[in-house]
Motif scaffolding. Structure first.
Motif, PDB file in Angstrom:
ATOM      1  N   ARG A  83      23.338  -1.345 -21.115  1.00 55.66           N
ATOM      2  CA  ARG A  83      21.925  -0.966 -21.238  1.00 55.66           C
ATOM      3  C   ARG A  83      21.450  -0.183 -20.013  1.00 55.66           C
ATOM      4  O   ARG A  83      20.629   0.724 -20.116  1.00 55.66           O
ATOM      5  N   ARG A 136      14.150  -2.611 -20.738  1.00 52.99           N
ATOM      6  CA  ARG A 136      13.802  -3.995 -21.062  1.00 52.99           C
ATOM      7  C   ARG A 136      15.049  -4.793 -21.463  1.00 52.99           C
ATOM      8  O   ARG A 136      15.205  -5.958 -21.072  1.00 52.99           O
ATOM      9  N   ALA A 137      15.944  -4.152 -22.237  1.00 54.48           N
ATOM     10  CA  ALA A 137      17.164  -4.851 -22.657  1.00 54.48           C
ATOM     11  C   ALA A 137      18.073  -5.134 -21.463  1.00 54.48           C
ATOM     12  O   ALA A 137      18.735  -6.189 -21.400  1.00 54.48           O
ATOM     13  N   GLU A 167      12.816   3.207 -22.074  1.00 54.53           N
ATOM     14  CA  GLU A 167      12.054   1.984 -21.838  1.00 54.53           C
ATOM     15  C   GLU A 167      12.676   0.802 -22.585  1.00 54.53           C
ATOM     16  O   GLU A 167      12.741  -0.319 -22.064  1.00 54.53           O
ATOM     17  N   ARG A 168      13.149   1.045 -23.810  1.00 53.92           N
ATOM     18  CA  ARG A 168      13.807  -0.040 -24.553  1.00 53.92           C
ATOM     19  C   ARG A 168      15.074  -0.490 -23.824  1.00 53.92           C
ATOM     20  O   ARG A 168      15.347  -1.691 -23.707  1.00 53.92           O
ATOM     21  N   ALA A 169      15.832   0.483 -23.329  1.00 53.01           N
ATOM     22  CA  ALA A 169      17.062   0.157 -22.604  1.00 53.01           C
ATOM     23  C   ALA A 169      16.736  -0.604 -21.311  1.00 53.01           C
ATOM     24  O   ALA A 169      17.450  -1.540 -20.924  1.00 53.01           O
ATOM     25  N   ASP A 206      11.053   6.758 -24.718  1.00 50.79           N
ATOM     26  CA  ASP A 206      10.946   5.518 -25.488  1.00 50.79           C
ATOM     27  C   ASP A 206      12.267   4.752 -25.467  1.00 50.79           C
ATOM     28  O   ASP A 206      12.294   3.527 -25.276  1.00 50.79           O
ATOM     29  N   ARG A 207      13.348   5.486 -25.686  1.00 53.29           N
ATOM     30  CA  ARG A 207      14.658   4.826 -25.654  1.00 53.29           C
ATOM     31  C   ARG A 207      14.957   4.299 -24.253  1.00 53.29           C
ATOM     32  O   ARG A 207      15.525   3.203 -24.091  1.00 53.29           O
TER      33      ARG A 207
END
Length: 1011
Positions: free
Chosen positions: A135, A156-157, A152-154, A149-150
């Motif tokens: 991640r 958090r993961a 930010e998701r990465a 967006d991706r």
């Protein structure tokens, strides 16, 4: 071509791992891979591939690791069983490096980069590893392609996933988390995340090096300037010359450009000129050159575009030329990334970076840096040529301010008149008021006289004549007096000077009785005559009397003091500022006669008169001088008060040198206090800046930096101190042998604190070399000993032995340093077996320890033989106990090494045979040595007991040693009894006598022994 053997390849791999990072190491690693493949040795081939990947990682060619990693991965897929646990771990760990290298390589298609990331995720999942590293890699790839967006998701993961054996170290993870916060504009959050790394709680091979560099601009943006300064000084020292940290070097250069330290940035660039050519790692090149471009643009804006810069690909360039070359090549790289990623993210960020404006005007760094040369534009374009006509009202107001400042003798007067001159020059001469033109000419003539210009007298005479024509008698009288002063300054004949002084006094006395300034002009002429006449008398008295204030120059001082005293009496009420000048001179006369107590009240009175007269800036010199005298008399509180007053009253001073002197004086005083290191550093730093501004970098600036380094060291900032001191070392070495020895020793101490023993030893040895010719051999001996200790720490045993032996020889010359001799002998004893622990080495170690005991016993006997009874110094007895203890420890080392190897190195002796097999193949009597250890430590403990409670800790060490050694030879109960007796004795001692925790430590040791 000769094929390498397996042994040669293995040896080559060992050497390669220990080689400096860079292209030479990489080329050697590549050759070793080829050699291992050629002989068909699979395990060796895999080891060589692993070594090559690591070599690439720590260089500017990190993107090259893709090929050897792919080959190593193929080897794994063919036969996973051939990879041991550590080999497999290393392979999966390198996947993270490869993911980064792929993202940093614009020639690798985005689809391939995403494919590698997916492959990493698949393999980690199968191997049972956490997705955390995956991640993190996804975050940076998504950020590079503009998919926020991706990203930010990465992010958090990444934070949510568990840490395991594949996770980056805490320091590296915090680096990345903080860097992402900066990208989102969260500087404060980034610094909060980085704090464990910056504080040294989380470190690794490249941290805090990288975080220190990345934190620089966030700190500047947040106004945390002191931290920014320290992070640069400390961080650059760690990153300097490290090829894998070129992006960090670029950040340090950028920081210099945006903090008013362009010259420092140029020096850093020059140190890394060899890396200016295109790099294999395109992302590193973009990062490094981006910082350089910020500097080059800033230099061009400051008028240095035509100045020479570092060469590029062997071709010399000016600053502007290099900017254009690097900008074009960097934008090409950025656009290649953009083309690969399908966005303009990389080029947009790059252009924003190189367009950044300075964040502070000037942030003094403390380290010495050469001043930038005067830009050509400033030389070829006079200010008057570009000035535009100024409205008369504005000019009139400026002139009024300048005249008021002149009458008040305000420090700003010169700057105001310089500005008036620029504006007057811009106007047609027939529109300029004649008196204003005369005033401008007066200012310029005075400036010429102060600078010792050859035509100063001519200019002053012209000014005098012009004032006479304008019926400005008081101004003409002042010009007349300046003529006399200029004549004295230029070394005119005494008779001529006296004639000019008489003419000046006569001109003042001839002023109209109702002229308000008549009395001041007369008084000023009288004071100048007193001052100059004293100088002339010293000239006429011949050599040795040329300088009024040289210590020991008493001739004529009584007459001078009388004249000055009469002046103070006559004008103290009417003209306190002039009386203050006279009193300051009186104070200096007293100091030249060695009468400090008489000087102090005179200097204090002078300062008070100036302040009362509304001229606080005039009090500064007297207060600084008073502070220095008070310090020499060991009256630090009063000295500090005087120095702080000087600082307060210097607010309106414009002379950079004066500001430097005031702050250096206060810093030096504060440094004598145990609790004022931080404030001392602050004032020393500012002092260095002002001395630089005054062109006194090598003089006052060097001394200020020395004080700054000492203040930093006092605060535990050893890296900052070392960097500051090393930057100004060449200047300090020019200030006499005493200072040369002192500063080299200080630098050696700092480098020792920084765990750089080789460099520390070098400084100690250089200092010892300077002290070589001194009559007193003790400084050289102590320095040689310090060097030996560091050479020993660096495992340079032969060099350490030579230095110890030289130190021992020098201490023996003094004949009064038994403790120093003993400590050196003990150190030599410990070195003896380190180079090869054969029988001769152990015998040498014992002999040296016994020599040490002999030195102490002889010294103790000398005290005992004295005719008058005297107390034997406790340190001698303590050293004897310590020597017995250390001999026991050497014996323990011998026994332990024998037991670990199965036989002592005596086996190598030609005379060894099997007859002593009862005690081992070499006949070593282990039990006898253990018994000797017990006897030595017991004897040492008894001697420490005689020395009293101050040595309870040493005594416990000896008793513990004896007890555990008895346990070694099967006498556990005897050892426990020995230790238990001491425990009971400690329990019975008066409260407060036993050091805190000592009894608990003794009881714990006893419990362990009994278990």
């Amino acid at each position: 071509m000769t094929m390498l053997t397996r042994e040669e390849i293995e040896q080559g791999l060992v050497e390669n791992r220990n080689s400096p990072n860079g292209t030479a190491r990489n080329a050697h690693a590549e050759a070793l891979v080829g050699a291992a493949e050629a002989i068909g040795d699979g395990p060796l081939f895999r080891t060589a591939l692993d070594n090559l990947i690591n070599a690439y990682l720590w260089s500017a060619e990190s993107s090259k690791m893709l090929v050897p990693f792919a080959r190593l991965l193929q080897e794994y897929d063919k036969d996973p069983g051939a990879f041991g646990r550590w080999d497999a771990h290393s392979l999966f760990w390198q996947f993270k490096w490869v993911a980064t290298a792929i993202g940093d390589s614009p020639e690798i298609p985005l689809q391939s980069a995403v494919g590698w990331l997916e492959e990493m995720e698949r393999r980690y999942r199968i191997a049972g590893y956490s997705e955390r590293p995956v991640r993190e890699s996804e975050l940076w790839l998504a950020d590079a392609i503009g998919d926020d967006d991706r990203a930010e998701r990465a992010h958090r993961a990444w934070l949510a996933a568990e840490r395991d054996d594949m996770s980056d170290c805490h320091a590296c993870e915090l680096n990345g988390q903080g860097a992402y916060a900066v990208l989102r504009g969260e500087d404060a959050r980034a610094l909060e995340l980085w704090q464990p790394v910056l504080a040294g709680e989380r470190t690794c091979a490249e941290e805090p090096h990288r975080v220190l560099a990345t934190s620089l601009l966030p700190l500047l943006r947040l106004g945390r300037l002191e931290e920014a300064r320290s992070h640069h000084v400390r961080g650059y020292r760690m990153a300097r010359g490290n090829e894998s940290l070129l992006p960090s070097i670029g950040k340090h250069i950028e920081f210099c450009a945006l903090s008013g330290n362009e010259s420092r940035g140029l020096e850093i660039l020059a140190e890394h000129a060899a890396h200016m050519s295109p790099l294999v790692n395109a992302d590193d090149q973009l990062a490094f050159h981006g910082g350089v471009l910020v500097l080059l643009r800033r230099l061009t804006e400051l008028g240095h575009g035509r100045s020479p810069a570092v060469p590029y690909e062997g071709v010399p360039h000016t600053v502007s030329e290099l900017y254009e070359v690097l900008r074009a090549s960097s934008l090409d790289i950025a656009r290649r990334f953009d083309a690969r990623n399908g966005t303009t993210r990389v080029s947009d960020r790059f252009l924003a970076r190189i367009g950044r404006e300075p964040l502070v005007d000037v942030l003094p760094l403390g380290v010495r840096s050469s001043a930038l040369p005067q830009p050509a534009a400033a030389v070829t374009a006079p200010a008057a040529a570009t000035a535009s006509p100024v409205p008369a009202a504005d000019l009139a107001e400026l002139v009024e301010r300048a005249r008021q400042a002149r009458e008040q003798r305000h420090p700003a007067a010169d700057a105001l008149w310089a500005e008036v001159g620029v504006r007057v020059d811009a106007r047609p001469q027939d529109e300029v008021d004649p008196l204003l033109a005369a005033d401008v000419a007066d200012h310029r003539a005075l400036t010429a006289a102060r600078g010792g210009a050859e035509n100063a007298a001519e200019l002053l005479a012209a000014v005098r004549d012009r004032y006479r024509e304008l019926r400005q008698g008081e101004r003409a009288a002042l010009a007349e007096l300046r003529l006399a002063s200029a004549a004295a300054q230029s070394g005119a004949e005494p008779q001529r000077i006296r004639e000019l002084l008489a003419a000046a006094l006569k001109a003042a006395e001839a002023l109209d009785a109702d002229e308000p300034l008549r009395g001041r002009r007369i008084a000023l002429a009288e004071l100048s005559a007193i001052r100059v006449e004293s100088y002339l008398r010293s000239l006429e008295d011949g050599p040795g009397h040329e300088h009024l204030h040289e210590p020991g120059q008493d001739h004529g001082h009584g007459e001078l003091a009388a004249e000055l005293g009469a002046f103070v009496t006559a004008y103290g009420e009417a003209l306190p500022d002039l009386a203050a000048e006279a009193e300051e001179m009186l104070g200096r006369v007293a100091l030249s006669q060695g009468d400090h107590e008489r000087a102090l009240p005179l200097l204090a009175s002078s300062a008070a008169r100036s302040v009362a007269a509304g001229l606080p800036w005039q009090a500064v010199d007297a207060l600084v001088l008073r502070a220095g005298v008070l310090m020499s008399l060991e009256r630090p509180e009063e000295a500090q008060e005087a120095a702080r007053s000087a600082l307060e009253h210097s607010a309106e001073v414009t002379e950079p040198e004066t500001h430097g002197v005031v702050r250096l004086t206060l810093a030096d005083i504060l440094l004598r206090r145990a609790d004022a290191g931080a404030e001392a550093a602050e004032h020393a730093l500012t002092a260095a800046h002002w001395f630089d501004q005054a062109g006194l970098t090598a003089d006052g600036g060097a001394q200020a930096r020395l004080v700054l380094a000492r203040a930093y060291a006092r605060e535990g900032r050893h890296a900052d101190a070392a960097e500051v001191l090393q930057s100004t070392l060449p200047d300090l070495l020019e200030h006499g042998e005493g200072q040369a020895v002192s500063v080299r020793e200080f630098l050696g101490d700092l480098l020792r604190q920084l765990n750089d023993p080789r460099a520390a030893a070098e400084q100690y040895l250089l200092a010892a070399e300077v002290a070589k010719g001194w009559e007193d051999t003790r400084p050289q001996a102590a320095l040689a000993q310090a060097a030996a200790e560091q050479l020993s720490a660096a495992r340079l045993d032969q060099e350490a032995t030579a230095a110890y032996e030289r130190s021992l020889e020098l201490f023996r010359v003094t004949g009064d340093a038994p403790i120093a001799e003993v400590r050196i002998l003990r150190s030599l004893a410990w070195l003896a077996p380190r180079g090869g622990a054969d029988a001769a080495a152990w015998a040498r170690a014992r002999e040296l320890m016994e020599q040490a005991s002999g030195v102490l016993e002889a010294a103790l006997a000398e005290y005992a033989a004295k005719a008058e009874p005297c107390e034997v110094p406790a340190p001698l007895r303590a050293e004897l106990a310590q020597t017995w203890l250390q001999l026991a420890q050497v014996l323990d080392w011998r026994v332990t090494s024998h037991e670990q190897s199965g036989s002592d190195d005596d086996d190598a002796d030609a005379g060894a045979d099997a007859e002593g097999a009862a005690d081992g193949e070499d006949g070593l009597d282990v039990e006898a040595l253990r018994l000797e250890e017990i006897e030595l430590t017991a004897r040492a403990g008894e001697l420490y007991a005689e020395l009293g409670p101050d040595h309870l800790g040493d005594r416990l060490q000896c008793v513990q040693y004896a007890a555990w050694t008895e346990q070694e030879i099967g006498r556990k109960d005897a050892g426990a009894t020995r230790l238990a007796a001491l425990v009971e004795e400690l329990r019975g001692m008066t409260e407060g006598v036993v050091p805190e925790g000592l009894l608990e430590r003794a009881q714990s040791s006893l419990d362990s022994l009994r278990s």
